[in-house]
Scaffold this motif. Structure first.
Motif, short mmCIF file in Angstrom:
data_model
loop_
_atom_site.label_atom_id
_atom_site.label_comp_id
_atom_site.label_asym_id
_atom_site.label_seq_id
_atom_site.Cartn_x
_atom_site.Cartn_y
_atom_site.Cartn_z
N TRP A 154 0.83 -1.20 0.00
CA TRP A 154 0.00 0.00 0.00
C TRP A 154 0.87 1.25 0.00
O TRP A 154 0.60 2.20 -0.75
N ALA A 155 1.91 1.25 0.83
CA ALA A 155 2.79 2.43 0.89
C ALA A 155 3.50 2.63 -0.45
O ALA A 155 3.63 3.76 -0.91
N ALA A 156 3.95 1.55 -1.07
CA ALA A 156 4.63 1.67 -2.37
C ALA A 156 3.67 2.19 -3.43
O ALA A 156 4.03 3.06 -4.24
N GLY A 157 2.45 1.69 -3.45
CA GLY A 157 1.46 2.16 -4.42
C GLY A 157 1.06 3.61 -4.18
O GLY A 157 0.85 4.38 -5.12
N TYR A 158 0.98 3.98 -2.92
CA TYR A 158 0.58 5.34 -2.57
C TYR A 158 1.67 6.35 -2.94
O TYR A 158 1.40 7.39 -3.52
N SER A 214 0.72 1.18 -12.00
CA SER A 214 2.05 1.40 -11.45
C SER A 214 2.09 1.11 -9.95
O SER A 214 3.11 0.66 -9.42
N GLY A 215 0.98 1.35 -9.26
CA GLY A 215 0.90 1.01 -7.84
C GLY A 215 1.02 -0.49 -7.63
O GLY A 215 1.68 -0.94 -6.70
N VAL A 216 0.37 -1.25 -8.50
CA VAL A 216 0.47 -2.71 -8.43
C VAL A 216 1.92 -3.15 -8.65
O VAL A 216 2.45 -3.98 -7.91
N TRP A 217 2.57 -2.59 -9.66
CA TRP A 217 3.94 -2.97 -9.97
C TRP A 217 4.89 -2.59 -8.83
O TRP A 217 5.72 -3.40 -8.41
N VAL A 249 -1.88 -6.47 -4.01
CA VAL A 249 -3.21 -5.96 -3.69
C VAL A 249 -3.11 -4.62 -2.96
O VAL A 249 -3.84 -3.68 -3.25
N GLY A 250 -2.15 -4.53 -2.03
CA GLY A 250 -1.94 -3.27 -1.33
C GLY A 250 -1.49 -2.16 -2.28
O GLY A 250 -1.89 -1.00 -2.13
N GLY A 251 -0.66 -2.50 -3.26
CA GLY A 251 -0.24 -1.51 -4.25
C GLY A 251 -1.40 -1.02 -5.10
O GLY A 251 -1.47 0.16 -5.45
N LEU A 252 -2.32 -1.92 -5.40
CA LEU A 252 -3.53 -1.52 -6.14
C LEU A 252 -4.36 -0.55 -5.32
O LEU A 252 -4.81 0.49 -5.82
N ILE A 253 -4.55 -0.87 -4.05
CA ILE A 253 -5.33 0.01 -3.17
C ILE A 253 -4.62 1.35 -2.98
O ILE A 253 -5.24 2.41 -3.05
N TYR A 268 -5.45 6.01 -4.49
CA TYR A 268 -5.50 7.30 -3.80
C TYR A 268 -4.61 8.30 -4.53
O TYR A 268 -3.40 8.15 -4.52
N PRO A 269 -5.19 9.30 -5.13
CA PRO A 269 -4.34 10.30 -5.77
C PRO A 269 -3.72 11.21 -4.71
O PRO A 269 -4.41 11.68 -3.81
N ARG A 270 -2.44 11.38 -4.79
CA ARG A 270 -1.75 12.26 -3.85
C ARG A 270 -1.66 13.64 -4.47
O ARG A 270 -1.29 13.79 -5.62
N GLU A 271 -1.94 14.63 -3.69
CA GLU A 271 -1.80 16.00 -4.15
C GLU A 271 -0.71 16.66 -3.34
O GLU A 271 -0.79 16.73 -2.12
N ASP A 272 0.34 17.11 -4.04
CA ASP A 272 1.42 17.79 -3.34
C ASP A 272 1.00 19.23 -3.07
O ASP A 272 0.40 19.90 -3.90
N VAL A 273 1.32 19.70 -1.91
CA VAL A 273 0.97 21.06 -1.50
C VAL A 273 2.06 22.01 -1.98
O VAL A 273 3.24 21.80 -1.70
#
Length: 136
Positions: free
Chosen positions: A43-47, A55-58, A115-119, A123-128
Motif C-alpha cells: 500500500w505504501a509503495a502504491g501510494y 504502477s501502484g500494483v507494480w 493488492v496493497g499496491g492496487l489500493i 489514492y491520488p496524492r496532491e502535493d501542496v
C-alpha cells in the motif's frame, strides 16, 4: 505505461521488511505478520508511486517480493549463525532446507503487496505548493 518509482519501492520494502522480521521473531505474529507486512508495504509503495493503479500494483509487487527475499535471507543467516554456534551440522542443513522452501512463501509477501499496491495506487496524492507568502 508502468512506471517504477524506486523511492516508493524502498519505502514499501522498508515497511515490509520491518514487519516481516517482527513476525519472524514473535511467535504469535508469525502467521499473520507476513501478510500484513506485505499488504501495508505494498500500500505504501502504491501510494507513494503517485502513478495510478497499474504502477501502484507494480511498485507494490516489487516492494513485497524484494522485502520477502531479504527477510528470508536475514532470518536464514540468523538460523545459520545459531546452528554454527551450537556446532550442529543438522541445524545447518535444516536451516538451508527451510530457506529454500520459504522461497515459495515469497508469494505470500508478493500477493498481498500487489493488492496493497492496487489500493494505494487508487489514492491520488496532491502535493501542496509552498509558494505562497506567509501572512504578516
Amino acid at each position: 505505461m508502468v512506471v517504477t518509482r524506486w523511492r516508493a519501492v524502498a519505502i514499501g520494502f522498508g515497511i515490509t521488511l520491518v514487519l516481516s522480521l517482527v513476525a519472524g521473531f514473535v511467535q504469535q505474529l508469525a502467521l499473520l505478520g507476513g501478510v500484513v507486512g506485505g499488504l501495508l508495504g505494498g500500500w505504501a509503495a502504491g501510494y507513494y508511486a503517485r502513478s495510478g493503479r497499474i504502477s501502484g500494483v507494480w511498485n507494490g509487487f516489487l516492494a513485497g517480493s524484494i522485502g520477502g527475499l531479504v527477510a528470508i535471507g536475514m532470518l536464514s543467516i540468523a538460523g545459520l549463525a545459531v546452528s554454527i554456534a551450537q556446532l550442529s551440522l543438522g541445524g545447518v542443513f535444516a536451516t538451508l532446507g527451510v530457506a529454500l522452501s520459504l522461497l515459495v512463501l515469497v508469494l505470500f509477501h508478493a500477493i498481498p503487496a500487489t493488492v496493497g499496491g492496487l489500493i494505494g495506487g487508487m489514492y491520488p496524492r496532491e502535493d501542496v505548493d509552498e509558494t505562497s507568502q506567509p501572512v504578516a
